[in-house]
Motif scaffolding. Sequence first.
Motif, mmCIF file in Angstrom:
data_model
loop_
_atom_site.group_PDB
_atom_site.id
_atom_site.type_symbol
_atom_site.label_atom_id
_atom_site.label_comp_id
_atom_site.label_asym_id
_atom_site.label_seq_id
_atom_site.Cartn_x
_atom_site.Cartn_y
_atom_site.Cartn_z
ATOM 1 N N TYR A 105 10.724 13.137 -68.991
ATOM 2 C CA TYR A 105 10.949 14.133 -68.104
ATOM 3 C C TYR A 105 10.385 13.656 -66.795
ATOM 4 C CZ TYR A 105 13.670 17.633 -70.600
ATOM 5 O OH TYR A 105 14.811 18.198 -70.841
ATOM 6 N N VAL A 162 17.035 21.181 -75.475
ATOM 7 C CA VAL A 162 16.410 21.301 -73.972
ATOM 8 C C VAL A 162 17.118 20.051 -73.137
ATOM 9 C CG1 VAL A 162 14.579 21.518 -72.598
ATOM 10 C CG2 VAL A 162 14.514 22.271 -74.874
ATOM 11 N N THR A 163 17.074 18.946 -73.649
ATOM 12 C CA THR A 163 17.606 17.900 -72.635
ATOM 13 C C THR A 163 18.899 17.775 -72.380
ATOM 14 O OG1 THR A 163 15.464 16.597 -73.640
ATOM 15 C CG2 THR A 163 17.053 15.332 -72.323
ATOM 16 N N ALA A 195 13.799 18.948 -78.639
ATOM 17 C CA ALA A 195 13.786 18.277 -77.590
ATOM 18 C C ALA A 195 15.215 18.107 -76.922
ATOM 19 C CB ALA A 195 13.063 17.231 -77.517
ATOM 20 N N ASN A 206 19.724 20.335 -70.078
ATOM 21 C CA ASN A 206 19.540 20.168 -68.711
ATOM 22 C C ASN A 206 20.487 19.270 -68.044
ATOM 23 O OD1 ASN A 206 17.234 21.017 -67.447
ATOM 24 N ND2 ASN A 206 15.854 20.310 -68.891
#
Lengths: 397, 222
Positions: free
Chosen positions: A267, A191-192, A188, A195
């Motif tokens: 999210y 991905v974060t 996680a 972003n």
Amino acid sequence: MVTVLQARTRGMTLMRMPLTVWGIFTATVMALLAFPALFVGAVMMLLDRLLGTSFFMPSLVEMGQHLQHSGGSPILFQHLFWFFGHPEVYIVALPAFGIVSDLISTHARRNIFGYRMMVWAIVAIGALSFVVWAHHMYVSGMNPYFGFFFATTTLIIAIPTAIKVYNWLLTLWHGDIHLTVPMLFALAFIVTFLNGGLTGLFLGNVVVDVPLSDTMFVVAHFHMVMGVAPIMVIFGGIYHWYPKITGRMLNEALGRFHFWVTFLGAYAVFFPMHYLGLLGMPRRYPEIGETSFVPDSAATLNAFISVAALAVGFAQMVFLFNLIWSLSRGRQAGGNPWNATTLEWQTPETPPGHGNWGKELPVVYRWAYDYSVPGAERDFVPQNQPPARRATWEAAP
Amino acid sequence: MSVILLFLAVLATIAGWWLSKQRLTAKPWLEEGAIGDFPGGGASALPAAKIGLGVFLAVAGSLLALFVSAYAMRMHMAQDWRPLPEPKLLWLNTGVLVVSSIALHRALLAARRGRMDGVMANLLAGGGSAVVFLAGQILAWRQMAASGYVPASNPADAFFYLITAVHGLHLLGGLVALARAIAKAWPGVATDQLRLSVELCAMYWHFLLLVWLGLFGMLLLT
């Protein structure tokens, strides 16, 4: 810092250190050099308030009264604050980078890809982070030519950062991935962080930053990259090391519940903020009133964000319950439940006694990432295990 | 901010020099074996306390460099900067601080030769003159305030008080360490511990003298 410099055990060269230690070491050096800037700014602001000096305070009219300040410069404060503030982002991020490297390597049973690059990238990010501070100040009224310089340094720092992201992915590639709770949090994080990092490329450019300044887009970027991403790693780290600290495992089912609500919830909170920011919705306003550019639906979105935030907050209660409950009821962990290579998992006692090792300190014979070594007995070789050749040679009379 | 960037560039050079000797290009996945098989990478032979002080001086140095940066920037940010007449007393104080530094250096030389009477006398002289320096600085403040130069009157005045106060507080902290060194020297026996303490005090004093000379020069010239 001096512990890493002077108190490493025998055989623990810098290039055999786990990346967690590299991250913390570099962040420590940065903290020592960056916090003085906050201190200087704070002391001067205190004097402005208490002694009536005018370091930062310009001529001001307050409640119809002319204050006695004159000539002070708020931009000077911004320079001092952000000279601390930007390295601070990496003071938070570098330990997270280090920890996540170790989580990914351990739970994918694969050596970290490009260890040397990872070390060099940590050092390079640490150094570069001291010359990017004014990218927080494009709209402050500073000399506009500075913007070009700071946009350039800001985009350069993306290079070592991207190297790290690629290396995490390449570590996972063909790995024996165990989707344990620490691993879920580590994934996680990637991905974060990606972003948040991508919106950083937007905001690092002056022309894009100017219209987006002080909008919810900045809030979204900041929370993704420095709020949510490092917290994912902190949770991953807690689930990973809790067994060593307490001797018991955290409850897996509660952990998975905590992960999914936190990850998806974060999210739900921060992703819509990008959209609000693009609409032009400013940050820091408790009530926006009527504008020509913010539609009513923005208020609905804000309500949704609040509900999501409450759900994420509830999940943290579950996590706290898990921490306390598992202390006495958790499954017995044993000394090395994840079959990890680094020294903390090889202590004679779990939880480790005072001094960690008893009378004799361990000797390190190898780097921290000997996972799935071809020909080895098990799929991990602890750092303090002597080389096989020597072991047989010593065993022979 | 150019002063602090220059200072950090010096630190980065030192860090780079140190890193260059740490075999950062080694391939640790190929290097299995005991420490003796691979050169470099061990801890430094210097005592940890000395490295600790070095790190502290780097931090204190960056703090002072930031104050100087703020000083240099604020000077040109508005038209209200009025340079202040530095009290003549500061020259005398500077002399006293030089004496203090020399005394601690002599204490260090005496400690290396194991001459305890020299150590004690010079430590006391160093501490005493440092106290005189601090008293002189406070007297200089009072002279300034008496002639109407108070922190709120002008940014130049505010910086004068701020910078002298920061320097003085560092010296005050050093006096605590010096008092502990004197306590160690009290029994009159030369030990390695004592030699190290005296050496660290002397290092710190020289640093503060150097910083003071820099700050005093800046105050005189601007």
